[in-house]
Design a protein around this motif. Structure first.
Motif, PDB file in Angstrom:
ATOM      1  N   ASP A   1       0.780  -1.076   0.003  1.00 15.14           N
ATOM      2  CA  ASP A   1      -0.175  -0.020   0.022  1.00 15.14           C
ATOM      3  C   ASP A   1       0.855   1.248  -0.007  1.00 15.14           C
ATOM      4  N   THR A   2       0.449   2.305  -0.294  1.00 15.57           N
ATOM      5  CA  THR A   2       1.231   3.492  -0.874  1.00 15.57           C
ATOM      6  C   THR A   2       1.973   4.212   0.700  1.00 15.57           C
ATOM      7  N   ARG A   3       1.109   4.054   1.632  1.00 18.14           N
ATOM      8  CA  ARG A   3       1.779   4.425   2.998  1.00 18.14           C
ATOM      9  C   ARG A   3       2.937   3.752   3.272  1.00 18.14           C
ATOM     10  N   ALA A   4       3.084   2.481   3.245  1.00 14.87           N
ATOM     11  CA  ALA A   4       3.914   1.280   3.632  1.00 14.87           C
ATOM     12  C   ALA A   4       5.193   1.627   2.633  1.00 14.87           C
ATOM     13  N   ALA A   5       4.701   1.829   1.309  1.00  8.84           N
ATOM     14  CA  ALA A   5       5.934   1.860   0.258  1.00  8.84           C
ATOM     15  C   ALA A   5       6.721   3.033   0.438  1.00  8.84           C
ATOM     16  N   ARG A   6       5.942   4.067   0.841  1.00  7.18           N
ATOM     17  CA  ARG A   6       6.739   5.459   1.039  1.00  7.18           C
ATOM     18  C   ARG A   6       7.846   5.253   2.226  1.00  7.18           C
ATOM     19  N   TYR A   7       7.550   4.410   3.181  1.00  9.11           N
ATOM     20  CA  TYR A   7       8.735   3.936   4.179  1.00  9.11           C
ATOM     21  C   TYR A   7       9.606   2.944   3.646  1.00  9.11           C
ATOM     22  N   ALA A   8       9.147   2.022   3.108  1.00  4.86           N
ATOM     23  CA  ALA A   8       9.851   0.748   2.883  1.00  4.86           C
ATOM     24  C   ALA A   8      10.812   1.055   1.569  1.00  4.86           C
ATOM     25  N   LEU A   9      10.391   1.612   0.590  1.00  3.62           N
ATOM     26  CA  LEU A   9      11.281   1.792  -0.476  1.00  3.62           C
ATOM     27  C   LEU A   9      12.757   2.444  -0.509  1.00  3.62           C
ATOM     28  N   PRO A  10      12.916   3.540   0.325  1.00  2.36           N
ATOM     29  CA  PRO A  10      14.122   3.937   0.817  1.00  2.36           C
ATOM     30  C   PRO A  10      14.847   3.164   1.379  1.00  2.36           C
TER      31      PRO A  10
END
Length: 182
Positions: free
Chosen positions: A28-37
């Motif tokens: 989901d967008t919220r988790a991806a925002r933290y996980a990708l970096p």
């Protein structure tokens, strides 16, 4: 994954260590925002990436997500999450202590008490260290710094220390040979 597939994957990794793998993940967008970096840092093919991967070893071994890890010279403590909130107070689900001759699984109350004890001990140690080195007298500096320049300076300091250690060892080794050694 079957034992055969795992063995084949390891063998392939040994034969072609530079092989690249494409990862596809849905989040989901919220988790991806933290996980990708974080994922980019973990997968970096450099010393930083290796350091991040090494730091995650304790996470990978844990049955629960760690809230805190404390390493001594021979002892280890892990406080396990996820946190369980009771009003405004978080409790860990448990913890683990590994020390020579001891393996202890902690209940939530033991883990919380040890976690608070460790945090207090760390706070006291940091403040004592700052006081011992008169660092409180220095003005505050920004948290951000020039990584490239700071790493260059740090590596030069370490190299100078290593050279000094080598120089200090050399005369002792030559003295051990004695004056009549040819």
């Amino acid at each position: 994954m079957s034992v055969f597939c795992r063995a084949l994957d390891r063998l392939t990794g040994l034969l072609w260590p530079s092989r690249k793998v494409t990862l596809r993940v849905s989040a989901d967008t919220r988790a991806a925002r933290y996980a990708l970096p974080l994922i980019k840092k973990i997968l970096a093919d450099n010393d930083d990436g290796e350091t991040y991967r090494t730091a995650l070893i304790d996470w990978h071994r844990a049955e629960r997500p760690p809230l805190a890890l404390y390493h001594g010279t021979t002892s280890f403590c892990r406080i396990d999450g996820p946190s369980q909130w009771v009003g405004d107070h978080p409790f860990p689900l448990g913890g683990l202590i590994l020390s020579p001759g001891v393996t202890a699984h902690l209940d939530p109350f033991e883990a919380e008490a040890l976690h608070e004890h460790m945090q207090s001990a760390i706070e006291r140690a940091i403040r004592a260290w700052l006081t011992d080195r008169s660092r409180r007298a220095h003005p505050a500096v920004p948290v951000e710094f020039d990584r490239r320049e700071a790493d260059r300076v740090a590596k030069a300091m370490i190299a100078a220390w290593a050279a000094l250690q080598e120089r200090n060892r050399r005369p002792a080794a030559e003295d051990a040979k004695g004056p009549h050694h040819v």
